[in-house]
Design a protein around this motif. Structure first.
Motif, PDB file in Angstrom:
ATOM      1  N   GLY A 116      52.218  31.882  45.251  1.00 43.27           N
ATOM      2  CA  GLY A 116      52.643  33.269  45.377  1.00 43.27           C
ATOM      3  C   GLY A 116      51.532  34.300  45.355  1.00 43.27           C
ATOM      4  N   GLY A 117      50.261  33.866  45.212  1.00 38.30           N
ATOM      5  CA  GLY A 117      49.167  34.809  45.015  1.00 38.30           C
ATOM      6  C   GLY A 117      48.661  35.517  46.254  1.00 38.30           C
ATOM      7  N   TYR A 118      48.972  35.035  47.464  1.00 38.60           N
ATOM      8  CA  TYR A 118      48.525  35.714  48.676  1.00 38.60           C
ATOM      9  C   TYR A 118      49.420  36.933  48.894  1.00 38.60           C
ATOM     10  CZ  TYR A 118      45.874  31.498  50.163  1.00 38.60           C
ATOM     11  OH  TYR A 118      45.002  30.437  50.262  1.00 38.60           O
ATOM     12  N   ALA A 119      49.221  37.948  48.085  1.00 36.77           N
ATOM     13  CA  ALA A 119      50.116  39.110  48.090  1.00 36.77           C
ATOM     14  C   ALA A 119      49.409  40.288  47.432  1.00 36.77           C
ATOM     15  CB  ALA A 119      51.395  38.782  47.316  1.00 36.77           C
ATOM     16  N   ARG A 120      49.933  41.475  47.701  1.00 34.52           N
ATOM     17  CA  ARG A 120      49.396  42.657  47.012  1.00 34.52           C
ATOM     18  C   ARG A 120      49.970  42.774  45.607  1.00 34.52           C
ATOM     19  NH1 ARG A 120      46.175  45.349  50.166  1.00 34.52           N
ATOM     20  NH2 ARG A 120      46.457  45.334  52.432  1.00 34.52           N
ATOM     21  N   HIS A 121      51.147  42.207  45.400  1.00 34.02           N
ATOM     22  CA  HIS A 121      51.773  42.236  44.074  1.00 34.02           C
ATOM     23  C   HIS A 121      52.359  40.864  43.787  1.00 34.02           C
ATOM     24  CE1 HIS A 121      51.837  46.469  45.491  1.00 34.02           C
ATOM     25  NE2 HIS A 121      51.520  46.716  44.235  1.00 34.02           N
ATOM     26  N   LEU A 122      52.289  40.463  42.524  1.00 32.88           N
ATOM     27  CA  LEU A 122      52.723  39.135  42.135  1.00 32.88           C
ATOM     28  C   LEU A 122      53.519  39.205  40.837  1.00 32.88           C
ATOM     29  CD1 LEU A 122      52.532  35.953  42.208  1.00 32.88           C
ATOM     30  CD2 LEU A 122      50.452  36.218  40.839  1.00 32.88           C
ATOM     31  N   ARG A 123      54.647  38.522  40.810  1.00 32.81           N
ATOM     32  CA  ARG A 123      55.400  38.336  39.568  1.00 32.81           C
ATOM     33  C   ARG A 123      55.044  36.981  38.994  1.00 32.81           C
ATOM     34  NH1 ARG A 123      61.697  38.252  40.202  1.00 32.81           N
ATOM     35  NH2 ARG A 123      61.198  36.188  41.044  1.00 32.81           N
ATOM     36  N   ALA A 124      54.716  36.941  37.699  1.00 31.69           N
ATOM     37  CA  ALA A 124      54.296  35.692  37.079  1.00 31.69           C
ATOM     38  C   ALA A 124      54.820  35.608  35.657  1.00 31.69           C
ATOM     39  CB  ALA A 124      52.767  35.591  37.072  1.00 31.69           C
ATOM     40  N   PRO A 125      55.064  34.393  35.155  1.00 27.28           N
ATOM     41  CA  PRO A 125      55.433  34.251  33.743  1.00 27.28           C
ATOM     42  C   PRO A 125      54.303  34.775  32.857  1.00 27.28           C
ATOM     43  CG  PRO A 125      55.769  32.197  34.952  1.00 27.28           C
ATOM     44  CD  PRO A 125      54.998  33.101  35.855  1.00 27.28           C
ATOM     45  N   ALA A 126      54.639  35.502  31.827  1.00 28.12           N
ATOM     46  CA  ALA A 126      53.610  36.031  30.932  1.00 28.12           C
ATOM     47  C   ALA A 126      52.806  34.911  30.294  1.00 28.12           C
ATOM     48  CB  ALA A 126      54.258  36.898  29.857  1.00 28.12           C
ATOM     49  N   THR A 127      53.405  33.738  30.142  1.00 28.34           N
ATOM     50  CA  THR A 127      52.701  32.609  29.545  1.00 28.34           C
ATOM     51  C   THR A 127      51.616  32.044  30.457  1.00 28.34           C
ATOM     52  OG1 THR A 127      54.461  31.157  30.368  1.00 28.34           O
ATOM     53  CG2 THR A 127      54.621  31.911  28.072  1.00 28.34           C
ATOM     54  N   ALA A 128      51.594  32.458  31.726  1.00 31.28           N
ATOM     55  CA  ALA A 128      50.582  31.989  32.676  1.00 31.28           C
ATOM     56  C   ALA A 128      49.489  33.014  32.899  1.00 31.28           C
ATOM     57  CB  ALA A 128      51.244  31.630  34.009  1.00 31.28           C
ATOM     58  N   VAL A 129      49.487  34.071  32.087  1.00 30.10           N
ATOM     59  CA  VAL A 129      48.570  35.200  32.283  1.00 30.10           C
ATOM     60  C   VAL A 129      47.740  35.402  31.026  1.00 30.10           C
ATOM     61  CG1 VAL A 129      48.413  37.672  32.785  1.00 30.10           C
ATOM     62  CG2 VAL A 129      50.191  36.280  33.889  1.00 30.10           C
ATOM     63  N   LEU A 130      46.441  35.647  31.204  1.00 24.67           N
ATOM     64  CA  LEU A 130      45.594  35.945  30.057  1.00 24.67           C
ATOM     65  C   LEU A 130      44.572  37.005  30.415  1.00 24.67           C
ATOM     66  CD1 LEU A 130      42.993  33.090  29.483  1.00 24.67           C
ATOM     67  CD2 LEU A 130      44.359  33.296  31.543  1.00 24.67           C
ATOM     68  N   PRO A 131      44.122  37.790  29.442  1.00 23.91           N
ATOM     69  CA  PRO A 131      43.160  38.862  29.715  1.00 23.91           C
ATOM     70  C   PRO A 131      41.809  38.313  30.161  1.00 23.91           C
ATOM     71  CG  PRO A 131      44.263  39.197  27.605  1.00 23.91           C
ATOM     72  CD  PRO A 131      44.584  37.807  28.047  1.00 23.91           C
ATOM     73  N   VAL A 132      41.123  39.079  30.995  1.00 20.44           N
ATOM     74  CA  VAL A 132      39.758  38.753  31.403  1.00 20.44           C
ATOM     75  C   VAL A 132      38.802  39.503  30.486  1.00 20.44           C
ATOM     76  CG1 VAL A 132      38.060  38.925  33.254  1.00 20.44           C
ATOM     77  CG2 VAL A 132      40.435  38.354  33.796  1.00 20.44           C
ATOM     78  N   PRO A 133      37.832  38.828  29.868  1.00 20.06           N
ATOM     79  CA  PRO A 133      36.920  39.506  28.942  1.00 20.06           C
ATOM     80  C   PRO A 133      36.082  40.578  29.631  1.00 20.06           C
ATOM     81  CG  PRO A 133      36.753  37.108  28.741  1.00 20.06           C
ATOM     82  CD  PRO A 133      37.562  37.382  29.966  1.00 20.06           C
ATOM     83  N   ASP A 134      35.715  41.590  28.868  1.00 16.76           N
ATOM     84  CA  ASP A 134      34.801  42.599  29.379  1.00 16.76           C
ATOM     85  C   ASP A 134      33.495  41.922  29.796  1.00 16.76           C
ATOM     86  OD1 ASP A 134      36.649  44.563  28.818  1.00 16.76           O
ATOM     87  OD2 ASP A 134      35.752  45.086  26.880  1.00 16.76           O
ATOM     88  N   GLY A 135      32.926  42.396  30.876  1.00 13.38           N
ATOM     89  CA  GLY A 135      31.667  41.842  31.351  1.00 13.38           C
ATOM     90  C   GLY A 135      31.807  40.726  32.357  1.00 13.38           C
ATOM     91  N   VAL A 136      33.030  40.230  32.560  1.00 13.56           N
ATOM     92  CA  VAL A 136      33.270  39.196  33.563  1.00 13.56           C
ATOM     93  C   VAL A 136      34.014  39.831  34.731  1.00 13.56           C
ATOM     94  CG1 VAL A 136      34.300  36.944  34.057  1.00 13.56           C
ATOM     95  CG2 VAL A 136      33.413  37.439  31.759  1.00 13.56           C
TER      96      VAL A 136
END
Length: 346
Positions: A116-136
């Motif tokens: 589903g990622g080839y899109a401008r917007h994506l719906r995803a389970p929150a359990t599959a999402v994590l923050p990206v650290p600052d500096g990366v």
């Protein structure tokens, strides 16, 4: 400084753009089209996509090569027409049950077989999402997740790399290979990378102690010995690499095939006393890292991002294309000449 949350006064568009394929075939089957704007369920988030990886696996899914891939993707037509499993972006909306994320957060999502990622917007389970650290940077985070989520379990769990391990990585400049070189070097291994002429300096910069130009020196001409040979591309085999292995050494591959599946099943027997002598205990195996539990995969990605934030590893981005030019990105991936990861930037 964190990005401000989107204004509640901004109207949500009714539709978004996705790139889909409704039949199997060449890159041209990928077409941009409009789709309903996703809405977050109670335990879901909606992302504004900023980068999505174009992997070799997705190119194979698009083309249904090998044909057995249809068992996972759909026998007659694609079951999941919108590809893209490694996605970076910002949280646009969260469901009522989501507490660890908020609008504006910069995040990485791994949607797995749901794609589903080839899109401008994506719906995803929150359990599959994590923050990206600052500096990366987000593109580098996506690139690291795409290759590293396969490389890490191979290097850590199957190769059991430790200080002094002699490891040869065939395909060292690809997404998986580049991550494997860095992770193994970080763990103290003596890494030899095999790649084409154009990528020798890249592989050396990733931490390889030595680099072999495969266009000048074929695998058959190498002497070894290596404790582990990791084949990260489909240009090798156990037969071609067996002479490189030290007694008790292992050949590991990310590429499925009938022969390697049989050897994986027989691996405990081949390590047994009856065959250990004649074969020197040398074995071969494949691991399907994408079939691990989602929580384990996400924990590995979190570890990779922490390593990136500490400067120990980095995501390697080869080229980028706009979302609507996904067909061109796939055509480039099909050449087999990419280094690191190819990205779409919606």
């Amino acid at each position: 400084m964190p990005a401000p949350s989107p204004s509640t006064d901004t109207p949500t568009p009714a539709t978004t753009t996705v790139v889909a394929h409704h039949r199997y075939g060449p890159p041209e089957v990928l077409v941009a089209e409009r789709a309903p704007m996703p809405v977050a369920g109670a335990d879901e988030v909606v992302l504004a996509v900023e980068a999505v990886a174009v992997s070799r696996a997705e190119a194979a899914f698009r083309a249904a090569r090998p044909a057995v891939a249809r068992l996972a993707t759909g026998l007659l037509r694609p079951r999941r027409p919108v590809l893209g499993g490694d996605v970076g972006g910002r949280v646009l909306a969260v469901g009522a049950g989501v507490t660890h994320l908020r609008p504006g957060d910069r995040v990485l999502a791994q949607t797995g077989i749901a794609m589903g990622g080839y899109a401008r917007h994506l719906r995803a389970p929150a359990t599959a999402v994590l923050p990206v650290p600052d500096g990366v940077p987000t593109p580098e985070a996506v690139a690291l997740a795409e290759g590293g989520s396969t490389a890490l379990p191979f290097v850590r769990d199957h190769a059991r790399v430790r200080p002094g391990t002699r490891l040869l990585v065939n395909g060292a400049s690809g997404a998986v290979g580049a991550a494997a070189v860095q992770l193994a070097a970080h763990l103290g291994a003596e890494v030899t990378g095999v790649c084409s002429t154009d990528h020798v300096e890249l592989v050396r910069s990733l931490g390889a102690a030595s680099v072999v130009d495969r266009t000048r020196t074929p695998l058959e001409a190498l002497a070894g010995p290596y404790d582990v040979v990791l084949n990260a591309v489909g240009t090798s085999s156990f037969r071609r690499c067996r002479h490189l292995l030290a007694p008790g050494g292992s050949y590991l591959t990310t590429v499925p095939g009938a022969g390697i599946l049989v050897r994986t099943a027989l691996r405990p027997v081949l390590r047994g006393p009856l065959l250990r002598g004649p074969l020197g205990g040398r074995t071969a195996a494949i691991a399907f890292t994408g079939l691990r539990p989602a929580a384990d995969r996400l924990a590995d990605v979190r570890h990779l991002l922490d390593l990136a934030a500490a400067g120990a590893v980095r995501g390697v981005v080869d080229r980028t294309w706009p979302l609507e030019e996904a067909a061109a990105a796939h055509a480039y991936v099909d050449t087999g000449r990419k280094a690191g990861t190819v990205l779409l930037l919606p």
